[in-house]
Design a protein around this motif. Sequence first.
Motif, short mmCIF file in Angstrom:
data_model
loop_
_atom_site.label_atom_id
_atom_site.label_comp_id
_atom_site.label_asym_id
_atom_site.label_seq_id
_atom_site.Cartn_x
_atom_site.Cartn_y
_atom_site.Cartn_z
N LEU A 15 72.59 50.83 10.89
CA LEU A 15 73.27 51.30 9.69
C LEU A 15 74.69 50.76 9.67
CD1 LEU A 15 70.95 53.42 10.28
CD2 LEU A 15 72.39 55.08 9.11
N ALA A 16 75.14 50.32 8.50
CA ALA A 16 76.53 49.92 8.29
C ALA A 16 77.10 50.82 7.20
CB ALA A 16 76.62 48.45 7.89
N LEU A 17 78.02 51.70 7.58
CA LEU A 17 78.46 52.77 6.68
C LEU A 17 79.97 52.89 6.65
CD1 LEU A 17 75.92 55.43 7.99
CD2 LEU A 17 75.64 53.98 5.96
N GLN A 18 80.50 53.27 5.50
CA GLN A 18 81.94 53.43 5.37
C GLN A 18 82.42 54.57 6.27
OE1 GLN A 18 83.30 53.82 1.37
NE2 GLN A 18 85.46 53.98 1.93
N LYS A 19 83.48 54.29 7.02
CA LYS A 19 83.97 55.25 8.00
C LYS A 19 84.38 56.57 7.37
CE LYS A 19 87.26 55.62 11.83
NZ LYS A 19 88.32 54.92 12.61
N THR A 20 84.94 56.52 6.16
CA THR A 20 85.44 57.73 5.52
C THR A 20 84.41 58.38 4.58
OG1 THR A 20 86.42 56.39 3.74
CG2 THR A 20 87.83 56.96 5.62
N GLY A 21 83.20 57.85 4.53
CA GLY A 21 82.19 58.38 3.63
C GLY A 21 81.51 59.62 4.16
N THR A 22 80.75 60.29 3.30
CA THR A 22 80.06 61.50 3.70
C THR A 22 78.88 61.22 4.62
OG1 THR A 22 78.75 61.42 1.65
CG2 THR A 22 80.71 62.80 1.65
N THR A 23 78.46 59.96 4.72
CA THR A 23 77.43 59.65 5.71
C THR A 23 77.93 59.95 7.11
OG1 THR A 23 78.19 57.35 5.59
CG2 THR A 23 76.18 57.92 4.37
N GLY A 24 79.24 59.81 7.31
CA GLY A 24 79.82 60.16 8.61
C GLY A 24 79.67 61.64 8.90
N TRP A 25 79.78 62.48 7.87
CA TRP A 25 79.55 63.91 8.06
C TRP A 25 78.13 64.15 8.55
CZ3 TRP A 25 81.33 66.68 2.92
CH2 TRP A 25 82.60 66.21 2.53
N GLU A 26 77.20 63.50 7.86
CA GLU A 26 75.79 63.73 8.17
C GLU A 26 75.42 63.23 9.57
OE1 GLU A 26 73.74 61.97 4.90
OE2 GLU A 26 74.79 63.23 3.45
N LEU A 27 75.97 62.08 9.94
CA LEU A 27 75.66 61.55 11.27
C LEU A 27 76.28 62.41 12.36
CD1 LEU A 27 75.92 57.73 10.57
CD2 LEU A 27 73.85 59.09 10.93
N ALA A 47 85.48 49.76 7.25
CA ALA A 47 86.73 50.20 6.62
C ALA A 47 86.63 50.25 5.10
CB ALA A 47 87.87 49.27 7.03
N ALA A 48 85.67 49.51 4.52
CA ALA A 48 85.57 49.45 3.06
C ALA A 48 84.12 49.25 2.65
CB ALA A 48 86.43 48.32 2.53
N PRO A 49 83.73 49.73 1.46
CA PRO A 49 82.34 49.59 1.00
C PRO A 49 81.87 48.15 0.90
CG PRO A 49 83.56 51.15 -0.37
CD PRO A 49 84.56 50.48 0.50
N GLU A 50 82.77 47.24 0.54
CA GLU A 50 82.38 45.84 0.39
C GLU A 50 81.85 45.26 1.69
OE1 GLU A 50 82.15 44.17 -2.49
OE2 GLU A 50 82.68 46.10 -3.38
N ALA A 51 82.36 45.75 2.81
CA ALA A 51 81.89 45.25 4.10
C ALA A 51 80.42 45.58 4.32
CB ALA A 51 82.74 45.83 5.24
N GLN A 75 73.61 41.85 3.12
CA GLN A 75 73.28 40.53 2.60
C GLN A 75 73.14 39.50 3.71
OE1 GLN A 75 76.65 40.41 -0.07
NE2 GLN A 75 75.33 40.53 -1.88
N GLY A 76 73.91 39.69 4.78
CA GLY A 76 73.89 38.74 5.88
C GLY A 76 72.93 39.09 7.00
N GLY A 77 72.18 40.17 6.85
CA GLY A 77 71.23 40.57 7.88
C GLY A 77 71.86 41.31 9.04
N VAL A 91 70.44 51.77 0.77
CA VAL A 91 70.02 50.45 0.29
C VAL A 91 69.46 49.64 1.45
CG1 VAL A 91 70.79 48.31 -0.81
CG2 VAL A 91 71.77 50.51 -1.52
N PHE A 92 68.33 49.00 1.21
CA PHE A 92 67.68 48.19 2.24
C PHE A 92 66.82 47.13 1.57
CE2 PHE A 92 65.96 52.41 1.59
CZ PHE A 92 64.69 52.17 1.10
N ASP A 93 66.36 46.19 2.35
CA ASP A 93 65.55 45.10 1.82
C ASP A 93 64.09 45.52 1.70
OD1 ASP A 93 65.54 41.98 1.34
OD2 ASP A 93 63.81 42.42 2.61
N GLU A 94 63.41 45.03 0.67
CA GLU A 94 62.00 45.37 0.48
C GLU A 94 61.14 44.94 1.66
OE1 GLU A 94 60.79 43.58 -3.17
OE2 GLU A 94 61.56 45.21 -4.41
N GLY A 95 61.46 43.78 2.22
CA GLY A 95 60.69 43.30 3.37
C GLY A 95 60.85 44.21 4.57
#
Length: 323
Positions: free
Chosen positions: A26-38, A60-64, A70-72, A215-219
């Motif tokens: 998983l690659a998740l934003q550090k300040t997001g609520t996913t951090g709460w859940e994890l 550090a940011a959603p764009e990352a 995208q880069g696997g 979000v994840f890849d169909e494959g």
Amino acid sequence: MQRAFVSGLLAAAFFAVPAQAEKLRLALQKTGTTGWELAVVRAFGLDRDAGLELEVTELAAPEAGKIAIQGGGADIIVSDWLWVARERGAGAKLTLSPYSTGVGAVMTKDPAIRTVKDLTGKKLGVAGGPLDKSWLMLKAFAQKQGVDLEKSATILYGAPPLIAEKALQGEIDAALEFWNFAADLEGKGFARAIEISDVEKALGAKGDVVVTGYVFDEGFAAKNRDALSRFFAMTAKAKALIASDDKAWAAAAQRIGPKDPATLAIYRKRYAAGVPKRSVAEEEADAAALYGVMAEIGGEKLVGPGKTLDPGTFYKGGEAAKP
């Protein structure tokens, strides 16, 4: 938890689980609520119960996260369905499972501002930019009532923290903020004058619409359907615990930082309200309705070449389990 910081930007956290557990990256934003859940997942051993090994890279940011998927470099990120739809229009095979319906509001301390018509002659701060989804929907909503906000109000765009600060300093009359900054302002005595969830319904949605999803890849999904199902069930349990169990909330709240108890209570309330409660089919139908509105007002700059929501945007391989 082990953490490795890379160039001061990324932190990787590895949850110890049995050797036979299936790994999900998983690659998740550090300040997001996913951090709460994890944090709750780890505190309650939900990953072990699910037979999963979670390798989490905190960003550090959603764009990352978008770059990582995208880069696997990641199997799962959290992003919005509009971005997924745009990527699919460009040929990507990403898909999304609902994560949160959490959305912001127009916040103000001015008791005279309660509708879009009341914004006439006022200074409105908009978190994000001219193509922010909530802003586009608010504009479309106002237009239906004969109000052109760009002509009738003074609009200031900026990053969410900047807009919140200007609201607190009284430099603007109202602020269209993301849900967490709206919660902060609510804790400081601001009123929720216009709910974006109400705007969504006025524009054709039947209920509270998913904003973000896993979000994840169909494959990847085709090869890991069972692991994904267990992941969804695990995170659904974490969400339910945050809403109902004070020990779980204490674990989650440590990720928020210093806040007064009243503001923390608002965070918890707004977070719980944002947990998706509808079927994927219902979410997809509402997203398609709003996509049409945003395509019309935001054009190709916002949605890409697609005129309608790509039918593969929402993952059909399984519902996020209810605890």
